[in-house]
Design a protein around this motif. Structure first.
Motif, short mmCIF file in Angstrom:
data_model
loop_
_atom_site.label_atom_id
_atom_site.label_comp_id
_atom_site.label_asym_id
_atom_site.label_seq_id
_atom_site.Cartn_x
_atom_site.Cartn_y
_atom_site.Cartn_z
N LEU A 3 -68.08 5.97 47.96
CA LEU A 3 -66.80 6.28 47.34
C LEU A 3 -66.93 6.05 45.84
CD1 LEU A 3 -63.88 7.05 48.30
CD2 LEU A 3 -63.33 4.62 48.14
N PRO A 4 -66.55 7.03 45.01
CA PRO A 4 -66.68 6.84 43.57
C PRO A 4 -65.71 5.78 43.07
CG PRO A 4 -65.52 8.89 44.04
CD PRO A 4 -66.03 8.37 45.36
N LEU B 6 -58.66 9.44 48.40
CA LEU B 6 -58.10 9.41 49.74
C LEU B 6 -58.77 10.46 50.63
CD1 LEU B 6 -55.99 8.33 51.74
CD2 LEU B 6 -54.37 10.01 50.80
N ARG B 7 -58.95 11.69 50.12
CA ARG B 7 -59.59 12.74 50.91
C ARG B 7 -61.03 12.38 51.23
NH1 ARG B 7 -56.11 16.18 47.72
NH2 ARG B 7 -57.62 16.19 46.02
N ARG B 8 -61.74 11.83 50.25
CA ARG B 8 -63.15 11.48 50.49
C ARG B 8 -63.25 10.33 51.47
NH1 ARG B 8 -67.83 12.64 47.62
NH2 ARG B 8 -69.54 11.17 47.86
N LEU B 9 -62.33 9.38 51.37
CA LEU B 9 -62.36 8.23 52.29
C LEU B 9 -62.09 8.68 53.72
CD1 LEU B 9 -62.75 5.21 52.43
CD2 LEU B 9 -60.33 4.91 51.86
N ARG B 10 -61.18 9.62 53.90
CA ARG B 10 -60.92 10.14 55.24
C ARG B 10 -62.12 10.89 55.79
NH1 ARG B 10 -54.69 12.19 54.06
NH2 ARG B 10 -53.66 10.27 54.74
N LEU B 11 -62.83 11.59 54.93
CA LEU B 11 -64.04 12.28 55.38
C LEU B 11 -65.12 11.26 55.76
CD1 LEU B 11 -65.70 14.80 55.86
CD2 LEU B 11 -66.24 14.87 53.42
N ILE B 12 -65.26 10.20 54.98
CA ILE B 12 -66.22 9.14 55.31
C ILE B 12 -65.89 8.54 56.67
CG2 ILE B 12 -67.02 6.83 54.67
CD1 ILE B 12 -66.56 7.66 51.72
N ARG B 13 -64.60 8.25 56.88
CA ARG B 13 -64.17 7.68 58.16
C ARG B 13 -64.51 8.61 59.32
NH1 ARG B 13 -57.86 7.46 59.00
NH2 ARG B 13 -58.34 9.70 58.99
N SER B 14 -64.33 9.91 59.11
CA SER B 14 -64.63 10.88 60.17
C SER B 14 -66.13 10.96 60.45
CB SER B 14 -64.10 12.26 59.79
OG SER B 14 -62.70 12.25 59.65
N LEU B 15 -66.95 10.96 59.39
CA LEU B 15 -68.40 11.05 59.57
C LEU B 15 -68.95 9.83 60.29
CD1 LEU B 15 -69.36 12.51 56.07
CD2 LEU B 15 -69.64 13.67 58.26
N ILE B 16 -68.45 8.65 59.93
CA ILE B 16 -68.96 7.41 60.52
C ILE B 16 -68.29 7.11 61.86
CG2 ILE B 16 -69.11 4.90 60.23
CD1 ILE B 16 -69.45 5.37 57.23
N GLY B 17 -66.95 7.18 61.89
CA GLY B 17 -66.23 6.77 63.08
C GLY B 17 -66.16 7.81 64.18
N VAL B 18 -66.18 9.09 63.80
CA VAL B 18 -66.05 10.15 64.80
C VAL B 18 -67.41 10.78 65.11
CG1 VAL B 18 -64.98 12.38 65.33
CG2 VAL B 18 -63.68 10.62 64.11
N ILE C 157 -55.62 -0.20 45.51
CA ILE C 157 -56.51 -0.19 46.68
C ILE C 157 -55.74 -0.53 47.95
CG2 ILE C 157 -57.23 -2.61 46.48
CD1 ILE C 157 -60.07 -1.64 47.24
N SER C 158 -54.67 -1.31 47.85
CA SER C 158 -53.88 -1.64 49.04
C SER C 158 -53.20 -0.39 49.61
CB SER C 158 -52.82 -2.70 48.69
OG SER C 158 -51.99 -2.26 47.63
N GLU C 159 -52.70 0.48 48.72
CA GLU C 159 -52.08 1.71 49.20
C GLU C 159 -53.13 2.67 49.74
OE1 GLU C 159 -49.18 5.38 47.70
OE2 GLU C 159 -49.68 3.74 46.32
N LEU C 160 -54.28 2.71 49.07
CA LEU C 160 -55.38 3.55 49.55
C LEU C 160 -55.78 3.13 50.96
CD1 LEU C 160 -57.50 5.76 48.89
CD2 LEU C 160 -58.96 3.93 47.99
N SER C 161 -55.80 1.83 51.21
CA SER C 161 -56.14 1.32 52.54
C SER C 161 -55.07 1.71 53.55
CB SER C 161 -56.28 -0.20 52.48
OG SER C 161 -56.43 -0.75 53.77
N ARG C 162 -53.81 1.57 53.16
CA ARG C 162 -52.72 1.88 54.08
C ARG C 162 -52.71 3.36 54.45
NH1 ARG C 162 -47.94 4.10 53.47
NH2 ARG C 162 -48.11 4.09 51.18
N LYS D 9 -64.14 -1.56 49.80
CA LYS D 9 -64.97 -2.20 48.76
C LYS D 9 -66.45 -2.05 49.07
CE LYS D 9 -61.53 -5.60 47.23
NZ LYS D 9 -61.20 -7.04 47.10
N TYR D 10 -66.79 -2.11 50.35
CA TYR D 10 -68.19 -1.89 50.74
C TYR D 10 -68.63 -0.47 50.40
CZ TYR D 10 -72.13 -0.99 53.84
OH TYR D 10 -73.34 -0.59 54.36
N TYR D 11 -67.78 0.52 50.71
CA TYR D 11 -68.10 1.90 50.38
C TYR D 11 -68.24 2.09 48.88
CZ TYR D 11 -66.78 3.10 55.23
OH TYR D 11 -66.71 3.18 56.60
N LEU D 12 -67.41 1.41 48.10
CA LEU D 12 -67.50 1.50 46.64
C LEU D 12 -68.82 0.91 46.15
CD1 LEU D 12 -63.84 0.42 45.76
CD2 LEU D 12 -64.88 2.65 45.20
#
Length: 221
Positions: A26-27, A44-56, A3-8, A18-21
């Motif tokens: 996030l599955p 990683l791809r799904r997390l980036r999409l989540i970030r785009s939907l929420i943050g952008v 999870i540390s690398e996923l975050s980085r 962890k909140y998304y999980l």
């Protein structure tokens, strides 16, 4: 990856992941111990999409969850997937896009927007654009034409036609830039970034061009 690398790699903090999980956006990863799991490129791809939907795009977590549910069902249809993530199509609470059979009249439709709505229909027909019934963008154009007329501007669909041609060229450029991202989630993320983040810059470029041409036409030097 842990999870540390996923975050980085994603730029999303570990507590947020962890909140998304917990919330099901996030599955879960592959459990390797009681409190450890491994994650892969799909996460990683799904997390980036989540970030785009929420943050952008500025969606709430609940709305993002609905969009992701629809995306999961529609990954084989890139056209529909883009409509969902960009907001061109609404998403039902079930996670499915609503039926597009044109059977129901949208809220607020009627005589008040009749003339402007007919203008928008004429404009899209002239351009040869094939869109879903009653898309949100068409409603924006309808309301804008109604406002211009209420303020005394003699403005109809023919006045918008040169702008429609420019928009058509811009849309082609937008979609050209999606090529090269083969994974549907990567294409969806790129579409959000290119569409939402570029819109203020495109408006700013228009303002710069207006200043330039105004100086050429009207400035005394």
């Amino acid at each position: 990856m842990r999870i540390s690398e996923l975050s980085r790699r994603s730029g999303v903090s570990i507590p947020t992941i962890k909140y998304y999980l917990r919330d099901g956006l996030l599955p879960p990863g592959h459990a390797t111990a009681a409190n450890q799991a491994d994650y892969n490129e799909d996460h990683l791809r799904r997390l980036r999409l989540i970030r785009s939907l929420i943050g952008v795009r500025g969606l709430s977590v609940s709305a993002t969850k609905d969009v992701l549910a629809a995306v999961d069902e529609q990954q084989g249809d890139m056209h529909l997937l883009l409509g969902l993530v960009l907001g061109a199509l609404p998403v039902e609470r079930s996670g499915r896009p609503p039926r597009r059979d044109g059977a129901e009249e949208p809220a607020g439709a009627g005589a008040a927007a009749g003339d402007a709505a007919e203008d928008v229909a004429a404009l899209t027909a002239e351009m040869g654009w094939k869109t879903s019934p009653n898309p949100p963008a068409a409603q924006v154009v309808t309301e804008t034409l109604e406002t211009l007329r209420a303020l005394g501007m003699d403005y109809d669909w023919r006045s918008l036609l040169p702008y429609a041609h420019l928009a058509d060229r811009a849309a082609r450029l937008d979609l050209d830039q999606l090529e090269g991202a083969g994974d549907p989630l990567q294409q969806a993320e790129r579409a959000i970034l290119l569409t939402v983040l570029l819109e203020p810059a495109l408006l700013a470029l228009r303002r710069l061009a207006q200043e330039h041409h105004s100086a050429q036409r009207f400035s005394n030097g």
